[in-house]
Design a protein around this motif. Structure first.
Motif, PDB file in Angstrom:
ATOM      1  N   SER A 105       0.767  -1.203   0.069  1.00  0.00           N
ATOM      2  CA  SER A 105      -0.418  -0.074   0.175  1.00  0.00           C
ATOM      3  C   SER A 105       0.827   1.400   0.087  1.00  0.00           C
ATOM      4  N   PHE A 106       0.478   1.788  -1.195  1.00  0.00           N
ATOM      5  CA  PHE A 106       1.461   3.895  -1.052  1.00  0.00           C
ATOM      6  C   PHE A 106       0.588   4.386  -0.949  1.00  0.00           C
ATOM      7  N   SER A 107       0.633   6.092  -0.038  1.00  0.00           N
ATOM      8  CA  SER A 107      -0.067   7.097  -0.447  1.00  0.00           C
ATOM      9  C   SER A 107       0.819   8.176  -0.856  1.00  0.00           C
ATOM     10  N   PHE A 108       0.499   9.571  -1.281  1.00  0.00           N
ATOM     11  CA  PHE A 108       1.244  10.141  -1.710  1.00  0.00           C
ATOM     12  C   PHE A 108       0.021  11.688  -1.296  1.00  0.00           C
ATOM     13  N   ARG A 109       0.491  12.104  -0.166  1.00  0.00           N
ATOM     14  CA  ARG A 109      -0.472  13.332  -0.193  1.00  0.00           C
ATOM     15  C   ARG A 109       0.072  15.192   0.320  1.00  0.00           C
ATOM     16  N   PRO A 110       0.473  15.654  -0.067  1.00  0.00           N
ATOM     17  CA  PRO A 110       0.951  16.995  -0.452  1.00  0.00           C
ATOM     18  C   PRO A 110      -0.095  17.680   0.719  1.00  0.00           C
ATOM     19  N   SER A 111       0.617  18.393   1.659  1.00  0.00           N
ATOM     20  CA  SER A 111      -0.202  19.672   2.184  1.00  0.00           C
ATOM     21  C   SER A 111       0.947  20.922   1.779  1.00  0.00           C
ATOM     22  N   THR A 112       0.354  21.937   2.967  1.00  0.00           N
ATOM     23  CA  THR A 112       1.421  22.728   2.645  1.00  0.00           C
ATOM     24  C   THR A 112       2.509  23.087   3.177  1.00  0.00           C
ATOM     25  N   ASP A 113       2.803  22.963   4.176  1.00  0.00           N
ATOM     26  CA  ASP A 113       4.649  22.363   4.470  1.00  0.00           C
ATOM     27  C   ASP A 113       5.119  20.863   4.066  1.00  0.00           C
ATOM     28  N   ALA A 114       4.567  20.059   3.482  1.00  0.00           N
ATOM     29  CA  ALA A 114       5.268  19.154   2.998  1.00  0.00           C
ATOM     30  C   ALA A 114       4.581  17.945   2.429  1.00  0.00           C
ATOM     31  N   ILE A 115       5.430  17.234   1.755  1.00  0.00           N
ATOM     32  CA  ILE A 115       4.688  15.799   1.006  1.00  0.00           C
ATOM     33  C   ILE A 115       4.934  15.009   1.662  1.00  0.00           C
ATOM     34  N   ALA A 116       3.896  13.817   2.059  1.00  0.00           N
ATOM     35  CA  ALA A 116       3.683  12.694   2.778  1.00  0.00           C
ATOM     36  C   ALA A 116       3.572  11.529   1.964  1.00  0.00           C
ATOM     37  N   ILE A 117       4.526  10.410   2.472  1.00  0.00           N
ATOM     38  CA  ILE A 117       4.451   9.478   1.533  1.00  0.00           C
ATOM     39  C   ILE A 117       4.231   8.037   2.837  1.00  0.00           C
ATOM     40  N   SER A 118       3.352   7.339   2.600  1.00  0.00           N
ATOM     41  CA  SER A 118       3.056   6.046   2.677  1.00  0.00           C
ATOM     42  C   SER A 118       3.217   4.789   2.431  1.00  0.00           C
ATOM     43  N   ALA A 119       3.915   4.070   3.288  1.00  0.00           N
ATOM     44  CA  ALA A 119       4.105   2.772   2.235  1.00  0.00           C
ATOM     45  C   ALA A 119       4.101   1.579   3.689  1.00  0.00           C
ATOM     46  N   ARG A 120       3.486   0.812   3.245  1.00  0.00           N
ATOM     47  CA  ARG A 120       2.431  -0.466   4.284  1.00  0.00           C
ATOM     48  C   ARG A 120       3.191  -1.814   2.952  1.00  0.00           C
ATOM     49  N   PHE A 121       4.030  -2.814   3.696  1.00  0.00           N
ATOM     50  CA  PHE A 121       4.215  -4.244   3.187  1.00  0.00           C
ATOM     51  C   PHE A 121       4.572  -4.971   4.296  1.00  0.00           C
ATOM     52  N   LEU A 122       4.698  -6.222   3.628  1.00  0.00           N
ATOM     53  CA  LEU A 122       5.063  -7.147   4.652  1.00  0.00           C
ATOM     54  C   LEU A 122       6.126  -7.538   3.654  1.00  0.00           C
ATOM     55  N   THR A 123       7.202  -8.346   5.380  1.00  0.00           N
ATOM     56  CA  THR A 123       8.176  -8.750   4.953  1.00  0.00           C
ATOM     57  C   THR A 123       8.807  -9.776   3.713  1.00  0.00           C
ATOM     58  N   GLU A 124       7.838 -10.186   3.690  1.00  0.00           N
ATOM     59  CA  GLU A 124       8.267 -11.548   2.273  1.00  0.00           C
ATOM     60  C   GLU A 124       8.668 -10.486   1.019  1.00  0.00           C
ATOM     61  N   ASN A 125       7.884  -9.627   0.824  1.00  0.00           N
ATOM     62  CA  ASN A 125       7.665  -8.925  -0.284  1.00  0.00           C
ATOM     63  C   ASN A 125       8.564  -7.221  -0.084  1.00  0.00           C
ATOM     64  N   ARG A 126       9.522  -7.563   0.957  1.00  0.00           N
ATOM     65  CA  ARG A 126       9.634  -5.697   1.477  1.00  0.00           C
ATOM     66  C   ARG A 126      10.660  -5.395  -0.086  1.00  0.00           C
ATOM     67  N   GLY A 127      11.530  -5.984  -0.346  1.00  0.00           N
ATOM     68  CA  GLY A 127      13.119  -5.674  -1.673  1.00  0.00           C
ATOM     69  C   GLY A 127      12.294  -5.365  -2.624  1.00  0.00           C
ATOM     70  N   GLU A 128      10.727  -5.813  -3.513  1.00  0.00           N
ATOM     71  CA  GLU A 128      10.106  -6.071  -4.725  1.00  0.00           C
ATOM     72  C   GLU A 128       9.022  -4.449  -4.020  1.00  0.00           C
ATOM     73  N   ALA A 129       8.790  -4.496  -2.779  1.00  0.00           N
ATOM     74  CA  ALA A 129       7.822  -3.115  -2.428  1.00  0.00           C
ATOM     75  C   ALA A 129       8.429  -1.962  -2.667  1.00  0.00           C
ATOM     76  N   VAL A 130       9.385  -2.804  -1.968  1.00  0.00           N
ATOM     77  CA  VAL A 130      10.525  -1.011  -2.208  1.00  0.00           C
ATOM     78  C   VAL A 130      11.041  -1.097  -3.492  1.00  0.00           C
ATOM     79  N   ASP A 131      11.235  -1.458  -3.989  1.00  0.00           N
ATOM     80  CA  ASP A 131      11.804  -1.039  -5.348  1.00  0.00           C
ATOM     81  C   ASP A 131      11.032  -0.468  -6.662  1.00  0.00           C
TER      82      ASP A 131
END
Length: 435
Positions: free
Chosen positions: A94-120
Motif C-alpha cells: 500500500s502506497f499513498s502520496f499526500r501533499p500539504s502546505t508544508d510537506a509531502i507525505a508518503i506512506s508505505a505498508r508492506f509484508l516482510t516477504e515482499n519488502r525488496g520488491e515493494a521498496v523497488d
C-alpha cells in the motif's frame, strides 16, 4: 487475494502500546531515520516526509506540486499507470502520496516477504515517475473537479478567504491545489521541475515501525532515496501576518453560515507551548467538554460543533477556530466566542478545568500508539517538529508540569480578543464586514 487478506488482518491485529523503544538510524549513505522494531508480525510501516509541500510552487505554477504528487503512482519506470497498480496489488503493498502546505507525505505498508520488491516499486515512483500525457490529463481533471467542488463549499471558501487576508501573496495565502486557470496552464516541464524541487534528500524525514532491523532499514533507505536530488528548491520566506481583528462577510446562498476565526498563534518550540496547548484544550479543543462547546452548543444550541486548534506552521503561527450556525443566529455565536476569548485572556482557567484537561491529555496520549502505522506517523512528525527522541516518555510529564499560573500568564500573552478575526460565508442576519 490471500496476500491482501493477510495484510488487512495485520493492520487490525497490532497491539496498542506507548512504551516504544526508538532507535536512531543513519544509513551508510547518510540518510537519517527513526525506527521502532516489532517482530510480532511480518509487516512494516514506512513514513516519509519531504519538507516544503505546496509552498514550493514556482512563480506562475500554482498547483504544480499538488498535481505532481497526484501523478507519482500513475506510472513509473517501464510501468504505465495500470501496470504500476497491478504490480503494487500483486505485492499486497500500500502506497499513498499526500501533499500539504508544508510537506509531502508518503506512506508505505508492506509484508516482510515482499519488502525488496515493494521498496523497488516505491523507488520507481519517487525517482523515475513517468508523467505520461494521458495520466497528466486524467489527474488534472481530478484536480479541476475538486476545485469546482471546493468553490461550492462554504467551509472551504471561509478558510481560503481567511488565509488570503492573513498572508496575502505568500504561498500560505492561496490554495495549494491552484486555481482552475493555473492548473489548466501547467505544462509537463513545470511538473518535472516541481518533482525535482520538492523531492530531495536535504529535506527528507523518515520513520519506520515493524518487522525490520536497523541494519536492514539503513540499506533500504539508500536503495529507496539515494538517487533523489541532493538539494531541492529554496524554502519560502516567513509569512507576515496581515489581518487585523474584525469580521469579513462573503455572501453565499446557504441556510447555514460557515465561520472560520483566528489570530496569530505560538511557535511549536516556544517554551510556553505546553501551557498554550492546555489552554486551547480548555477553550475549544476538548470536544464536548470545552468552554466554547458548552456555551455555544450545549447551553444555546447555536451550532452542532465548534472547535479551536493551534497551528504552528513552518513559516507562520495561527490559533484558529471554526463553527457553522444558521444565518439568523451566527451573529450571536460570534459574540459568545469573543466573550469567551476575552474571559480566558483575563482569567485563565479554573483548577478543575486544568486537572480534567491534564487527565484527558495524559490518558489519551498512549492510545495514539495503536499499531505500526500510527507509530511511524508519530515518529516522523516528531522529527519534523524538532522534538527529542525521548518525547513519548517525557511528553506527559510536560503536561503535568503546567500550572494555573502558567496558563494564566500564557492566556494573557497569547489571547488577543481585539485581534480575533471572523470570516463568515453565508447570508448572516445583522452581521456585516467591518474592514
Amino acid at each position: 487475494m490471500m496476500l491482501r487478506l493477510a495484510f488487512a488482518l495485520i493492520l487490525f491485529a497490532l497491539p496498542v502500546r506507548a512504551d516504544v523503544e526508538i532507535q536512531d538510524v543513519t544509513s551508510p549513505g547518510g540518510i537519517h531515520a527513526w525506527l521502532v522494531e516489532s517482530h510480532e508480525l511480518p509487516f512494516t510501516a514506512l513514513e516519509i516526509r519531504f519538507r516544503g509541500g505546496t509552498s514550493l510552487d514556482a512563480e506562475g505554477a500554482r498547483g504544480a506540486v499538488n498535481l505532481m504528487t497526484g501523478l507519482l503512482e500513475e506510472g513509473a519506470g517501464d510501468l504505465d499507470a495500470q501496470e504500476f497498480a497491478k504490480a503494487r496489488d500483486a505485492l499486497a503493498a500500500s502506497f499513498s502520496f499526500r501533499p500539504s502546505t508544508d510537506a509531502i507525505a508518503i506512506s508505505a505498508r508492506f509484508l516482510t516477504e515482499n519488502r525488496g520488491e515493494a521498496v523497488d516499486l516505491l523507488r520507481l515512483a519517487l525517482v523515475d515517475p513517468r508523467f505520461d500525457p494521458e495520466a497528466v490529463e486524467r489527474v488534472r481533471g481530478q484536480v479541476l473537479s475538486g476545485l469546482a467542488s471546493d468553490a461550492k463549499d462554504p467551509g472551504h471558501i471561509a478558510g481560503q478567504t481567511f488565509d488570503s487576508q492573513a498572508f496575502g501573496g505568500h504561498p500560505y495565502g492561496s490554495d495549494g491545489s491552484g486555481t482552475p486557470e493555473s492548473v489548466r496552464g501547467l505544462a509537463r516541464d513545470q511538473i518535472v521541475a516541481a518533482h525535482d524541487g520538492a523531492l530531495a534528500r536535504d529535506r527528507v524525514y523518515v520513520a519506520a515501525a515493524g518487522d525490520i532491523t536497523a541494519e536492514d532499514l539503513g540499506a533500504l533507505l539508500d536503495r529507496l532515496l539515494g538517487d533523489l536530488p541532493a538539494e531541492g528548491a529554496p524554502m519560502p520566506q516567513r509569512a507576515d501576518w496581515m489581518l487585523d481583528g474584525g469580521v469579513t462577510v462573503v455572501e453565499f446562498p446557504t441556510p447555514q453560515a460557515s465561520v472560520r476565526f483566528g489570530q496569530q498563534g505560538i511557535k511549536r518550540d516556544d517554551p510556553d507551548f505546553f501551557p498554550a496547548y492546555v489552554l486551547n484544550e480548555v477553550l475549544g479543543g476538548g470536544g464536548f467538554g470545552s468552554r466554547l462547546m458548552t456555551e455555544v452548543r450545549e447551553k444555546r444550541g447555536l451550532t452542532y460543533g465548534i472547535g479551536t486548534y493551534l497551528a504552528p506552521m513552518d513559516h507562520a503561527e495561527m490559533m484558529m477556530g471554526y463553527f457553522a450556525s444558521s444565518n439568523a443566529t451566527v451573529g450571536q455565536a460570534i459574540e459568545i466566542v469573543r466573550g469567551e476569548w476575552r474571559q480566558a485572556a483575563t482569567e485563565g482557567v479554573t483548577a478543575e478545568e486544568l486537572e480534567a484537561t491534564k487527565t484527558y491529555l495524559t490518558g489519551s496520549y498512549p492510545l495514539r500508539f495503536d499499531g505500526n502505522g500510527p507509530i511511524a506517523s508519530i515518529l516522523v512528525g516528531m522529527q519534523m517538529e524538532g522534538l527529542p527522541i525521548d518525547y513519548p516518555v517525557t511528553r506527559n510529564a510536560r503536561i503535568e508540569a503546567v500550572t494555573l499560573e502558567d496558563v494564566k500568564r500564557v492566556a494573557e500573552r497569547l489571547l488577543r480578543p481585539e485581534a480575533l478575526h471572523f470570516v463568515v460565508v453565508g447570508q448572516p442576519e445583522g452581521v456585516s464586514s467591518d474592514g
